[in-house]
Each structure stands twice: as structure tokens, then as C-alpha cells.
Write a protein that holds these residues in place. Sequence first.
Motif, PDB file in Angstrom:
ATOM      1  N   PHE A 241      47.382  30.646 -22.960  1.00 42.20           N
ATOM      2  CA  PHE A 241      46.232  29.779 -22.709  1.00 42.20           C
ATOM      3  C   PHE A 241      46.296  28.536 -22.072  1.00 42.20           C
ATOM      4  CE2 PHE A 241      44.148  33.254 -24.996  1.00 42.20           C
ATOM      5  CZ  PHE A 241      42.752  33.405 -24.191  1.00 42.20           C
ATOM      6  N   PHE A 242      47.394  27.833 -22.456  1.00 39.89           N
ATOM      7  CA  PHE A 242      47.948  26.498 -21.936  1.00 39.89           C
ATOM      8  C   PHE A 242      48.000  26.716 -20.494  1.00 39.89           C
ATOM      9  CE2 PHE A 242      50.870  23.093 -20.726  1.00 39.89           C
ATOM     10  CZ  PHE A 242      50.308  22.313 -21.337  1.00 39.89           C
ATOM     11  N   SER A 243      48.826  27.735 -20.143  1.00 40.10           N
ATOM     12  CA  SER A 243      49.106  27.792 -18.732  1.00 40.10           C
ATOM     13  C   SER A 243      47.893  28.171 -17.852  1.00 40.10           C
ATOM     14  CB  SER A 243      50.419  28.819 -18.369  1.00 40.10           C
ATOM     15  OG  SER A 243      50.160  30.109 -18.672  1.00 40.10           O
ATOM     16  N   THR A 244      47.020  29.009 -18.516  1.00 38.40           N
ATOM     17  CA  THR A 244      45.697  29.308 -17.759  1.00 38.40           C
ATOM     18  C   THR A 244      44.863  28.122 -17.508  1.00 38.40           C
ATOM     19  OG1 THR A 244      45.777  31.530 -18.457  1.00 38.40           O
ATOM     20  CG2 THR A 244      43.841  30.779 -17.489  1.00 38.40           C
ATOM     21  N   PHE A 245      44.566  27.404 -18.902  1.00 41.77           N
ATOM     22  CA  PHE A 245      43.529  26.286 -18.878  1.00 41.77           C
ATOM     23  C   PHE A 245      43.772  24.860 -18.917  1.00 41.77           C
ATOM     24  CE2 PHE A 245      41.572  30.322 -20.273  1.00 41.77           C
ATOM     25  CZ  PHE A 245      40.471  30.414 -19.520  1.00 41.77           C
ATOM     26  N   SER A 246      45.168  24.516 -19.463  1.00 45.84           N
ATOM     27  CA  SER A 246      45.507  23.186 -19.743  1.00 45.84           C
ATOM     28  C   SER A 246      46.695  22.466 -19.249  1.00 45.84           C
ATOM     29  CB  SER A 246      45.508  23.271 -21.511  1.00 45.84           C
ATOM     30  OG  SER A 246      44.465  23.678 -21.902  1.00 45.84           O
ATOM     31  N   PHE A 247      47.120  22.987 -18.111  1.00 44.66           N
ATOM     32  CA  PHE A 247      48.356  22.493 -17.333  1.00 44.66           C
ATOM     33  C   PHE A 247      48.394  21.031 -17.313  1.00 44.66           C
ATOM     34  CE2 PHE A 247      51.614  24.446 -14.860  1.00 44.66           C
ATOM     35  CZ  PHE A 247      52.253  25.352 -15.781  1.00 44.66           C
TER      36      PHE A 247
ATOM     37  N   ILE B 151      38.521  20.913 -20.122  1.00 40.17           N
ATOM     38  CA  ILE B 151      37.384  20.217 -19.906  1.00 40.17           C
ATOM     39  C   ILE B 151      36.695  20.243 -18.798  1.00 40.17           C
ATOM     40  CG2 ILE B 151      36.074  17.863 -20.191  1.00 40.17           C
ATOM     41  CD1 ILE B 151      37.486  17.836 -23.054  1.00 40.17           C
ATOM     42  N   ALA B 152      37.467  19.955 -17.521  1.00 40.54           N
ATOM     43  CA  ALA B 152      36.974  20.335 -16.361  1.00 40.54           C
ATOM     44  C   ALA B 152      36.466  21.605 -15.904  1.00 40.54           C
ATOM     45  CB  ALA B 152      38.147  19.795 -15.228  1.00 40.54           C
ATOM     46  N   VAL B 153      37.337  22.580 -16.502  1.00 34.73           N
ATOM     47  CA  VAL B 153      37.017  24.109 -16.358  1.00 34.73           C
ATOM     48  C   VAL B 153      35.663  24.284 -16.915  1.00 34.73           C
ATOM     49  CG1 VAL B 153      37.779  26.312 -16.896  1.00 34.73           C
ATOM     50  CG2 VAL B 153      39.359  24.796 -15.837  1.00 34.73           C
ATOM     51  N   LEU B 154      35.497  23.802 -18.144  1.00 31.41           N
ATOM     52  CA  LEU B 154      34.297  24.160 -18.969  1.00 31.41           C
ATOM     53  C   LEU B 154      32.997  23.326 -18.214  1.00 31.41           C
ATOM     54  CD1 LEU B 154      32.881  25.229 -21.553  1.00 31.41           C
ATOM     55  CD2 LEU B 154      33.501  23.130 -22.729  1.00 31.41           C
ATOM     56  N   ILE B 155      33.034  22.281 -17.636  1.00 29.92           N
ATOM     57  CA  ILE B 155      32.220  21.443 -17.074  1.00 29.92           C
ATOM     58  C   ILE B 155      31.759  22.397 -15.831  1.00 29.92           C
ATOM     59  CG2 ILE B 155      31.481  19.281 -15.856  1.00 29.92           C
ATOM     60  CD1 ILE B 155      33.020  17.732 -17.941  1.00 29.92           C
ATOM     61  N   ALA B 156      32.658  22.671 -15.129  1.00 31.67           N
ATOM     62  CA  ALA B 156      32.336  23.419 -13.664  1.00 31.67           C
ATOM     63  C   ALA B 156      31.641  24.648 -14.250  1.00 31.67           C
ATOM     64  CB  ALA B 156      33.789  23.488 -13.026  1.00 31.67           C
ATOM     65  N   TRP B 157      31.962  25.462 -15.131  1.00 31.70           N
ATOM     66  CA  TRP B 157      31.532  26.708 -15.400  1.00 31.70           C
ATOM     67  C   TRP B 157      29.903  26.462 -15.946  1.00 31.70           C
ATOM     68  CZ3 TRP B 157      30.044  28.802 -20.169  1.00 31.70           C
ATOM     69  CH2 TRP B 157      29.538  30.173 -20.050  1.00 31.70           C
TER      70      TRP B 157
ATOM     71  N   LEU C  54      39.051  34.324 -15.936  1.00 26.80           N
ATOM     72  CA  LEU C  54      40.155  33.849 -16.391  1.00 26.80           C
ATOM     73  C   LEU C  54      40.315  34.014 -17.604  1.00 26.80           C
ATOM     74  CD1 LEU C  54      40.152  30.329 -14.334  1.00 26.80           C
ATOM     75  CD2 LEU C  54      41.898  32.301 -14.287  1.00 26.80           C
ATOM     76  N   PHE C  55      39.380  33.743 -18.489  1.00 26.66           N
ATOM     77  CA  PHE C  55      39.570  34.128 -19.887  1.00 26.66           C
ATOM     78  C   PHE C  55      39.877  35.284 -20.488  1.00 26.66           C
ATOM     79  CE2 PHE C  55      37.945  34.604 -24.380  1.00 26.66           C
ATOM     80  CZ  PHE C  55      38.446  33.626 -24.925  1.00 26.66           C
TER      81      PHE C  55
ATOM     82  N   SER D  14      41.369  37.587 -18.396  1.00 28.30           N
ATOM     83  CA  SER D  14      42.617  37.719 -17.848  1.00 28.30           C
ATOM     84  C   SER D  14      43.709  37.175 -19.013  1.00 28.30           C
ATOM     85  CB  SER D  14      42.858  36.984 -16.598  1.00 28.30           C
ATOM     86  OG  SER D  14      44.124  37.224 -16.172  1.00 28.30           O
ATOM     87  N   ALA D  15      43.561  36.347 -19.331  1.00 31.91           N
ATOM     88  CA  ALA D  15      44.510  35.646 -20.494  1.00 31.91           C
ATOM     89  C   ALA D  15      44.720  36.563 -21.654  1.00 31.91           C
ATOM     90  CB  ALA D  15      43.992  34.171 -20.700  1.00 31.91           C
ATOM     91  N   LEU D  16      43.261  36.979 -22.274  1.00 30.60           N
ATOM     92  CA  LEU D  16      43.158  37.938 -23.278  1.00 30.60           C
ATOM     93  C   LEU D  16      44.075  39.041 -23.015  1.00 30.60           C
ATOM     94  CD1 LEU D  16      39.641  37.465 -24.721  1.00 30.60           C
ATOM     95  CD2 LEU D  16      41.795  36.742 -25.744  1.00 30.60           C
ATOM     96  N   LEU D  17      43.826  39.903 -21.647  1.00 33.47           N
ATOM     97  CA  LEU D  17      44.459  40.935 -21.563  1.00 33.47           C
ATOM     98  C   LEU D  17      46.062  40.678 -21.605  1.00 33.47           C
ATOM     99  CD1 LEU D  17      42.239  42.257 -18.716  1.00 33.47           C
ATOM    100  CD2 LEU D  17      42.594  43.286 -20.882  1.00 33.47           C
ATOM    101  N   ARG D  18      46.445  39.545 -20.909  1.00 31.31           N
ATOM    102  CA  ARG D  18      47.958  39.308 -20.955  1.00 31.31           C
ATOM    103  C   ARG D  18      48.355  39.101 -22.462  1.00 31.31           C
ATOM    104  NH1 ARG D  18      49.305  33.893 -17.511  1.00 31.31           N
ATOM    105  NH2 ARG D  18      51.281  34.317 -18.587  1.00 31.31           N
ATOM    106  N   VAL D  19      47.851  38.599 -23.277  1.00 34.53           N
ATOM    107  CA  VAL D  19      47.981  38.799 -24.558  1.00 34.53           C
ATOM    108  C   VAL D  19      48.034  39.869 -25.407  1.00 34.53           C
ATOM    109  CG1 VAL D  19      47.457  37.548 -26.969  1.00 34.53           C
ATOM    110  CG2 VAL D  19      47.322  36.171 -24.984  1.00 34.53           C
ATOM    111  N   ARG D  20      47.222  40.990 -25.008  1.00 37.82           N
ATOM    112  CA  ARG D  20      46.974  42.018 -25.554  1.00 37.82           C
ATOM    113  C   ARG D  20      48.251  42.852 -25.106  1.00 37.82           C
ATOM    114  NH1 ARG D  20      42.018  46.440 -24.995  1.00 37.82           N
ATOM    115  NH2 ARG D  20      42.881  47.874 -26.635  1.00 37.82           N
TER     116      ARG D  20
END
Length: 194
Positions: A23-29, A35-41, A76-77, A79-85
Motif C-alpha cells: 500500500f505504501f508503494s502504491t499510494f504513499s511514495f 491525499i492527492a489520490v483521494l482528492i483526485a478520485w 489501484l486499490f 490491485s494492491a489487495l490482489l498482490r497482498v492476497r
Amino acid sequence: MADMEPIAYQFKLTMDDYREMVFFSTFSFRKGQNIAVLIAWIAGSSAFLLDLAGIIELTETIHLCALMVAVTMPMLFVSALLRVRRFKRDGSAYRKRAHTVLLAKDGMQYRESGNYHTGKDNWDDIAYAFETSHLFMIFRTQNDAVLLPKRGVPEDLIEKTRVCLKEHLGVRFKIHCRAGSKNWKRTGKSGAAM
């Protein structure tokens, strides 16, 4: 730090470690990226839904852009969950192995139990490193990281790791947590006054 003693970490990775890295590498680099991703979404989804409801009228291009933003962020979310799974399903043997990572003046060495091959990276081979509340993440590429969990690690070893990464990586090392960053920013060193 020319005569630094090697810093050794021995640990087993957990699902929480891997999940945090994904999740860090996907959303918080970058700070504020999540925050920018959330606002854009929110903006893209709102514009798309308001256009569908006929409250506002978007051009076809803007409508398509809003639709792409509204769909891409959840993807994206997922995809991250699938990588973890996938790691949970396929990484069981990897998680059971003990890992040893040694940080030294000439680079980083790592080894897994049961694996006689020892990997080594020079500090110049490291793209960037981050510290979060629970981990040090040392990335060779955006998808290839060495994780150093902080759990059970004495504070002085965490501080030595911080100093080592800052010394060898400079601006490629970023602190993304409140713990440790307060003293570091105030003094420029490991908490000791300059």
C-alpha cells in the motif's frame, strides 16, 4: 561513518509487513500522495456522477477523463489487495524463513534461512529508502524492496539504521512517520543536539 559497525536485522516477514509495503508503494511514495489520490478520485467521481445526473454538463473529453479517474483509483486499490492476497496464498514458505539483513559501510547483504546464496547491493544500487512507523523499506526498484521490520528492535538500533541510511543514501532516504522524524528534523542528526 567510515568505521561503522555493521547493523544486523534478523526477522520473519509477516502479512502486515508485506501489506504495508504494497500500500505504501502504491499510494504513499511521496508525502501527501495518498491525499492527492483521494482528492483526485473524489473530484473525478463527483464530476462524473453530477454529469450523469444532469446537474452539470461536461464535454465528452472531460466526461471520459472523469470516468477514467473514477474507475482507476478503485482499480489501484483492488490491485494492491490482489498482490497482498497472492502473497498470502503463495508466500507461506517465504514468510516461514528467517531473514538476515546486514547494513555495512559498503552496502547491504541479505540472506534467507535455507538459502546459501547471499544477495548484496552497494549503496549506489539502492533507488530510495523510506521509514514508516513499523518498517524500513529499502527499494532497489519501485516493486523490489528489502523490508526491515521495527518490531522487537531496540530504539538505539532503529536510530543507528536511520543514521546509516541517511549517511549512505542522502536525499534518497525519507522518513514517513512521526516517530524519529521529530528529532531528526530538529537536529539534523539522530536526536543529539548539534
